[in-house]
Motif scaffolding. Sequence first.
Motif, PDB file in Angstrom:
ATOM      1  N   ARG A  92      17.204  41.258  21.893  1.00  0.00           N
ATOM      2  CA  ARG A  92      16.053  40.244  22.497  1.00  0.00           C
ATOM      3  C   ARG A  92      15.320  39.643  21.481  1.00  0.00           C
ATOM      4  NH1 ARG A  92      16.964  45.232  25.303  1.00  0.00           N
ATOM      5  NH2 ARG A  92      16.530  44.972  27.776  1.00  0.00           N
ATOM      6  N   PRO A  93      15.312  38.513  21.637  1.00  0.00           N
ATOM      7  CA  PRO A  93      13.745  37.470  21.044  1.00  0.00           C
ATOM      8  C   PRO A  93      12.504  38.471  20.325  1.00  0.00           C
ATOM      9  CG  PRO A  93      15.120  36.011  22.278  1.00  0.00           C
ATOM     10  CD  PRO A  93      15.387  37.357  22.485  1.00  0.00           C
ATOM     11  N   HIS A  94      12.178  38.978  21.000  1.00  0.00           N
ATOM     12  CA  HIS A  94      10.729  39.482  19.992  1.00  0.00           C
ATOM     13  C   HIS A  94      11.576  40.821  19.294  1.00  0.00           C
ATOM     14  CE1 HIS A  94      11.350  42.225  23.710  1.00  0.00           C
ATOM     15  NE2 HIS A  94      10.435  42.936  23.523  1.00  0.00           N
ATOM     16  N   LEU A  95      11.578  41.412  19.538  1.00  0.00           N
ATOM     17  CA  LEU A  95      12.247  42.571  19.535  1.00  0.00           C
ATOM     18  C   LEU A  95      13.576  42.299  17.911  1.00  0.00           C
ATOM     19  CD1 LEU A  95      12.907  45.762  18.935  1.00  0.00           C
ATOM     20  CD2 LEU A  95      15.490  45.753  20.486  1.00  0.00           C
ATOM     21  N   ALA A  96      13.842  41.255  18.108  1.00  0.00           N
ATOM     22  CA  ALA A  96      14.482  40.486  16.848  1.00  0.00           C
ATOM     23  C   ALA A  96      13.541  39.969  15.777  1.00  0.00           C
ATOM     24  CB  ALA A  96      15.658  39.222  16.628  1.00  0.00           C
ATOM     25  N   GLN A  97      12.508  39.853  16.564  1.00  0.00           N
ATOM     26  CA  GLN A  97      11.210  39.355  15.257  1.00  0.00           C
ATOM     27  C   GLN A  97      10.373  40.399  14.759  1.00  0.00           C
ATOM     28  OE1 GLN A  97      10.171  35.965  14.907  1.00  0.00           O
ATOM     29  NE2 GLN A  97       9.713  37.371  13.030  1.00  0.00           N
ATOM     30  N   GLU A  98      10.043  41.445  15.402  1.00  0.00           N
ATOM     31  CA  GLU A  98       9.781  42.279  14.800  1.00  0.00           C
ATOM     32  C   GLU A  98      10.859  43.086  14.043  1.00  0.00           C
ATOM     33  OE1 GLU A  98       9.731  46.292  17.878  1.00  0.00           O
ATOM     34  OE2 GLU A  98       8.065  44.438  19.168  1.00  0.00           O
ATOM     35  N   VAL A  99      12.025  43.410  14.353  1.00  0.00           N
ATOM     36  CA  VAL A  99      13.055  44.021  13.083  1.00  0.00           C
ATOM     37  C   VAL A  99      13.105  42.991  11.533  1.00  0.00           C
ATOM     38  CG1 VAL A  99      15.509  44.140  12.131  1.00  0.00           C
ATOM     39  CG2 VAL A  99      14.485  45.137  14.496  1.00  0.00           C
ATOM     40  N   ASP A 139      24.100  37.617  34.010  1.00  0.00           N
ATOM     41  CA  ASP A 139      23.663  36.374  34.642  1.00  0.00           C
ATOM     42  C   ASP A 139      22.040  36.648  34.113  1.00  0.00           C
ATOM     43  OD1 ASP A 139      26.057  34.712  35.036  1.00  0.00           O
ATOM     44  OD2 ASP A 139      25.997  35.577  37.681  1.00  0.00           O
ATOM     45  N   CYS A 140      21.752  38.272  34.837  1.00  0.00           N
ATOM     46  CA  CYS A 140      20.326  38.238  34.827  1.00  0.00           C
ATOM     47  C   CYS A 140      19.425  38.390  32.960  1.00  0.00           C
ATOM     48  CB  CYS A 140      19.853  39.461  35.161  1.00  0.00           C
ATOM     49  SG  CYS A 140      20.602  38.933  37.207  1.00  0.00           S
ATOM     50  N   TRP A 141      21.020  39.089  32.768  1.00  0.00           N
ATOM     51  CA  TRP A 141      20.439  38.457  31.420  1.00  0.00           C
ATOM     52  C   TRP A 141      20.406  37.572  30.481  1.00  0.00           C
ATOM     53  CZ3 TRP A 141      18.875  41.708  27.457  1.00  0.00           C
ATOM     54  CH2 TRP A 141      18.526  41.153  26.005  1.00  0.00           C
ATOM     55  N   ALA A 142      20.822  36.716  30.680  1.00  0.00           N
ATOM     56  CA  ALA A 142      21.046  35.146  30.058  1.00  0.00           C
ATOM     57  C   ALA A 142      19.817  34.910  30.388  1.00  0.00           C
ATOM     58  CB  ALA A 142      22.258  33.964  30.422  1.00  0.00           C
ATOM     59  N   ALA A 143      19.744  34.668  31.845  1.00  0.00           N
ATOM     60  CA  ALA A 143      18.468  34.234  32.309  1.00  0.00           C
ATOM     61  C   ALA A 143      16.869  34.524  31.954  1.00  0.00           C
ATOM     62  CB  ALA A 143      17.822  34.218  33.855  1.00  0.00           C
ATOM     63  N   TYR A 144      16.719  36.115  31.601  1.00  0.00           N
ATOM     64  CA  TYR A 144      15.903  36.770  30.683  1.00  0.00           C
ATOM     65  C   TYR A 144      15.656  35.824  29.028  1.00  0.00           C
ATOM     66  CZ  TYR A 144      13.499  40.542  27.549  1.00  0.00           C
ATOM     67  OH  TYR A 144      12.734  40.782  27.137  1.00  0.00           O
ATOM     68  N   LEU A 145      16.993  35.699  28.673  1.00  0.00           N
ATOM     69  CA  LEU A 145      16.763  35.698  26.795  1.00  0.00           C
ATOM     70  C   LEU A 145      16.204  33.837  27.577  1.00  0.00           C
ATOM     71  CD1 LEU A 145      20.299  37.041  26.005  1.00  0.00           C
ATOM     72  CD2 LEU A 145      17.973  37.688  25.016  1.00  0.00           C
ATOM     73  N   ASP A 150      12.018  30.014  25.993  1.00  0.00           N
ATOM     74  CA  ASP A 150      10.829  29.404  26.314  1.00  0.00           C
ATOM     75  C   ASP A 150      10.099  29.331  25.599  1.00  0.00           C
ATOM     76  OD1 ASP A 150      13.299  27.218  27.253  1.00  0.00           O
ATOM     77  OD2 ASP A 150      13.227  28.165  29.319  1.00  0.00           O
ATOM     78  N   ALA A 151       9.632  30.629  26.032  1.00  0.00           N
ATOM     79  CA  ALA A 151       8.301  31.517  26.218  1.00  0.00           C
ATOM     80  C   ALA A 151       7.639  31.347  24.238  1.00  0.00           C
ATOM     81  CB  ALA A 151       8.323  33.009  26.356  1.00  0.00           C
ATOM     82  N   LEU A 152       8.609  31.686  23.723  1.00  0.00           N
ATOM     83  CA  LEU A 152       8.897  31.956  22.139  1.00  0.00           C
ATOM     84  C   LEU A 152       8.985  30.849  21.701  1.00  0.00           C
ATOM     85  CD1 LEU A 152      10.713  35.325  21.520  1.00  0.00           C
ATOM     86  CD2 LEU A 152       7.940  34.737  21.963  1.00  0.00           C
TER      87      LEU A 152
END
Length: 185
Positions: A92-99, A139-145, A150-152
Amino acid sequence: MAKFSIGMNRTAPNIPSIIVLTGASGAGKTSLIVKLNELAIPGVEGINCDRVTVVIPENAEPGDRQAAILSYWIEKLRKERVELAVLDTQIRPHLAQEVLDDASVAHSRIVLVDCDPAIRNERLRAERQQPELANAQMDCWAAYLRGQADALGLSIIHTGVASLEESLKTLEAIVRDLSDQATAV
């Protein structure tokens, strides 16, 4: 701060610049890593992060496995002569940023590799011979990412719109830009 990390040594001076590629299975991350490594850019290494096993506690959160894998590679890269690493993940992008923040990585980017579901699912069925991954959950995972990217405000490499060569040029430009930022300091 990331909820889970392994062996992070904040005092280690050898922290390479890091680009975290994230995306659903079949988006084209590994293909980009392979092609990037074929360019043999001095000091740059593309790594498929899932080719490692990490042990996490039984009560770990769902994202902890990917956080542990990213933490493992950051720590491993501290010991190698890599100036810039491009890591193939599904974090998850936000988790990657935390790490990345927890590891004190000064120069980093998170990039989404994405394509239309029909293209991704065809790749999974035909090229990768993994039809079990061509499903609604992926498909849901891809949409979430995509939503997170987009949000970040993350860079997105659209491998379904561009050819592999064009996608590689986009990744190479991101690599060179981050490398230039790191050397300008």
